[in-house]
Write an enzyme that holds these catalytic residues in place. Structure first.
Site, PDB file in Angstrom:
ATOM      1  N   ASP A 251      54.357  33.419  32.242  1.00 25.50           N
ATOM      2  CA  ASP A 251      53.806  34.648  31.663  1.00 25.50           C
ATOM      3  C   ASP A 251      54.797  35.799  31.897  1.00 25.50           C
ATOM      4  OD1 ASP A 251      51.787  36.281  30.547  1.00 25.50           O
ATOM      5  OD2 ASP A 251      50.916  36.710  32.518  1.00 25.50           O
TER       6      ASP A 251
ATOM      7  N   ASP B   7      59.504  38.133  27.527  1.00 21.05           N
ATOM      8  CA  ASP B   7      58.968  39.453  27.192  1.00 21.05           C
ATOM      9  C   ASP B   7      60.104  40.460  27.087  1.00 21.05           C
ATOM     10  OD1 ASP B   7      57.725  41.858  26.892  1.00 21.05           O
ATOM     11  OD2 ASP B   7      56.434  41.697  28.659  1.00 21.05           O
TER      12      ASP B   7
ATOM     13  N   HIS C 177      46.857  45.783  29.989  1.00 20.96           N
ATOM     14  CA  HIS C 177      46.667  44.969  31.196  1.00 20.96           C
ATOM     15  C   HIS C 177      45.805  45.710  32.212  1.00 20.96           C
ATOM     16  CE1 HIS C 177      50.586  42.999  29.889  1.00 20.96           C
ATOM     17  NE2 HIS C 177      49.730  42.003  29.952  1.00 20.96           N
ATOM     18  N   GLY C 178      45.067  44.968  33.003  1.00 18.50           N
ATOM     19  CA  GLY C 178      44.304  45.558  34.110  1.00 18.50           C
ATOM     20  C   GLY C 178      42.951  46.070  33.668  1.00 18.50           C
TER      21      GLY C 178
ATOM     22  N   GLY D  80      46.008  41.147  27.974  1.00 20.02           N
ATOM     23  CA  GLY D  80      45.129  42.208  28.464  1.00 20.02           C
ATOM     24  C   GLY D  80      43.698  42.069  27.975  1.00 20.02           C
ATOM     25  N   ALA D  81      43.185  40.838  27.957  1.00 16.64           N
ATOM     26  CA  ALA D  81      41.857  40.610  27.356  1.00 16.64           C
ATOM     27  C   ALA D  81      40.702  40.770  28.342  1.00 16.64           C
ATOM     28  CB  ALA D  81      41.806  39.238  26.709  1.00 16.64           C
ATOM     29  N   SER D  82      40.989  40.888  29.639  1.00 17.53           N
ATOM     30  CA  SER D  82      39.899  41.144  30.597  1.00 17.53           C
ATOM     31  C   SER D  82      39.262  42.484  30.262  1.00 17.53           C
ATOM     32  CB  SER D  82      40.443  41.227  32.026  1.00 17.53           C
ATOM     33  OG  SER D  82      40.928  39.987  32.453  1.00 17.53           O
TER      34      SER D  82
ATOM     35  N   ASN E 223      44.883  35.887  27.008  1.00 14.96           N
ATOM     36  CA  ASN E 223      45.304  35.966  28.417  1.00 14.96           C
ATOM     37  C   ASN E 223      44.269  36.695  29.272  1.00 14.96           C
ATOM     38  OD1 ASN E 223      47.646  34.903  27.395  1.00 14.96           O
ATOM     39  ND2 ASN E 223      48.985  36.450  28.281  1.00 14.96           N
TER      40      ASN E 223
ATOM     41  N   THR F  15      42.837  39.757  35.215  1.00 14.60           N
ATOM     42  CA  THR F  15      42.026  40.712  35.986  1.00 14.60           C
ATOM     43  C   THR F  15      40.594  40.218  36.245  1.00 14.60           C
ATOM     44  OG1 THR F  15      43.362  42.528  35.160  1.00 14.60           O
ATOM     45  CG2 THR F  15      41.176  43.105  35.972  1.00 14.60           C
TER      46      THR F  15
HETATM   47  P1  13P Z   1      44.421  41.100  32.109  1.00 15.69           P
HETATM   48  O1  13P Z   1      44.771  41.103  33.552  1.00 15.69           O
HETATM   49  O2  13P Z   1      44.129  42.458  31.587  1.00 15.69           O
HETATM   50  O3  13P Z   1      43.374  40.099  31.805  1.00 15.69           O
HETATM   51  O4  13P Z   1      45.747  40.649  31.317  1.00 15.69           O
HETATM   52  C1  13P Z   1      46.271  39.385  31.527  1.00 15.69           C
HETATM   53  C2  13P Z   1      47.532  39.187  30.781  1.00 15.69           C
HETATM   54  O5  13P Z   1      47.758  39.699  29.711  1.00 15.69           O
HETATM   55  C3  13P Z   1      48.532  38.291  31.380  1.00 15.69           C
HETATM   56  O6  13P Z   1      49.703  38.229  30.641  1.00 15.69           O
HETATM   57  O1  G3H Z   2      50.235  40.515  32.640  1.00 11.66           O
HETATM   58  C1  G3H Z   2      50.285  40.515  33.856  1.00 11.66           C
HETATM   59  C2  G3H Z   2      49.513  39.531  34.626  1.00 11.66           C
HETATM   60  O2  G3H Z   2      48.229  40.025  34.902  1.00 11.66           O
HETATM   61  C3  G3H Z   2      50.268  39.115  35.854  1.00 11.66           C
HETATM   62  O3  G3H Z   2      50.213  40.103  36.829  1.00 11.66           O
HETATM   63  O4  G3H Z   2      52.591  40.279  37.558  1.00 11.66           O
HETATM   64  O5  G3H Z   2      50.692  41.027  39.041  1.00 11.66           O
HETATM   65  O6  G3H Z   2      51.093  38.605  38.636  1.00 11.66           O
HETATM   66  P1  G3H Z   2      51.210  39.999  38.104  1.00 11.66           P
HETATM   67 ZN    ZN Z   3      50.219  40.009  29.640  1.00 10.08          ZN
END
Ligand code: 13P
Ligand code: G3H
Ligand code: ZN
Length: 283
Positions: A81, A103, A179-180, A208-210, A229, A232
């Site tokens: 990822d 990326d 994200h987050g 960033g789907a959480s 993905n 979070t």
């Molecule tokens: P979230 O942490 O917002 O679910 O995003 C995950 C992500 O996009 C990992 O690449």
């Molecule tokens: O997109 C990011 C993921 O949530 C991974 O996060 O780099 O803190 O492991 P991390």
């Molecule tokens: Zn991501």
């Protein structure tokens, strides 16, 4: 069984559903995801960030996921990822990852194309799938103007050029997720998603789907998102599980009694996501 990301995502693209891509940092998270996928009869993507590799070690992650995949009766892909350096990407390729994300979204288009193209050439020669990203995700969750949107969100014309030039297997797009944790409710640009899917006709990825409302996820899947993905929401379930143990028994010190309930809570979250994405019963 361990399979490529492409085999899972091409099937999802043809079948009109999305597959969950869940971030893994330790054994309990991995076990929760695999058990959920098995019970839901769903293909699954296990993904590791560069931070996860730094935390757990590439050898530990590679060995754990390969073991889990070999025991699993559903297809499992091991995906990098947000790979940002050639070093990490090549290391993953030589340690059994079956899919990598490069990326280069922070680079100007031409530079992103050049790096992505070079990685696709190496990865495809080794039978490994490649995801790339166009557009920027961070900080776009608040209400923004149309001109700001055009500067940050994925441009469909550029996406077409990008895919033709690089030969990537899937494309992550920016349509309003971040994200987050979200401060407000994320508003997705569904028209943009629809246009991109029609122009590209290939697997589309949503990061960033959480925390994205269920109805928005369902609509995104119906418009052609095939990989979703989630990190979070799993982190939150892990932490909630641990907190609930200490609320009931502050003197607990057995790691198994602390992490066990957390694993169950993560599994429940992953099962719900799999059903929401529509990949349950696809195996
Ligand atoms: P979230 O942490 O917002 O679910 O995003 C995950 C992500 O996009 C990992 O690449
Ligand atoms: O997109 C990011 C993921 O949530 C991974 O996060 O780099 O803190 O492991 P991390
Ligand atoms: Zn991501």
């Amino acid at each position: 069984m361990l399979v490529t990301g492409k085999s899972i995502l091409d099937a999802a693209h043809k079948g009109g559903y999305a597959v969950g891509a869940f971030n893994v940092n330790n054994m309990e998270i991995l076990q929760a995801i695999i058990e959920a996928a098995e019970e839901e009869r769903a293909p699954v993507i296990i993904q590791t960030s560069e931070g996860a590799i730094k935390y757990a070690g590439i050898d530990y992650l590679s060995t754990m996921v390969k073991l889990a995949a070999s025991k699993a009766t559903v297809p499992v892909a091991l995906h990098l990822d947000h790979g940002t350096t050639y070093e990490t990407i090549i290391k993953c390729m030589t340690n059994g990852w079956t899919s990598v994300m490069y990326d280069g979204s922070h680079h100007p288009l031409e530079e992103n194309i050049a790096h992505t193209k070079a990685i696709v050439k190496i990865a495809h020669a080794a039978g490994i799938s490649v995801e790339a990203e166009l557009g920027r995700l961070s900080g776009v969750e608040d209400n923004i103007s149309v001109s700001e949107k055009d500067a940050i969100y994925t441009n469909p014309e550029e996406a077409k050029i990008f895919v033709n030039e690089t030969g990537v297997d899937s494309l992550a797009i920016a349509i309003g997720t971040a994200h987050g944790k979200y401060k407000g409710e994320p508003k997705l640009d569904f028209d943009r998603l629809k246009t991109i899917k029609e122009m590209l006709n290939m697997p589309i990825v949503l990061h960033g789907a959480s925390g994205v409302p269920e109805e928005s996820i369902k609509k995104a899947v119906s418009l052609g998102v095939n990989k979703i993905n989630i990190d979070t929401d799993i982190r939150q379930a892990f932490t909630d599980g641990i907190k609930s143990v200490f609320e009931k028994k502050p003197e607990e010190f057995d790691p198994r009694k602390i992490c066990g309930p957390a694993r169950e809570m993560m599994k429940a979250v992953v099962k719900a996501k799999i059903r929401l994405f529509g990949c349950n019963g696809k195996v």
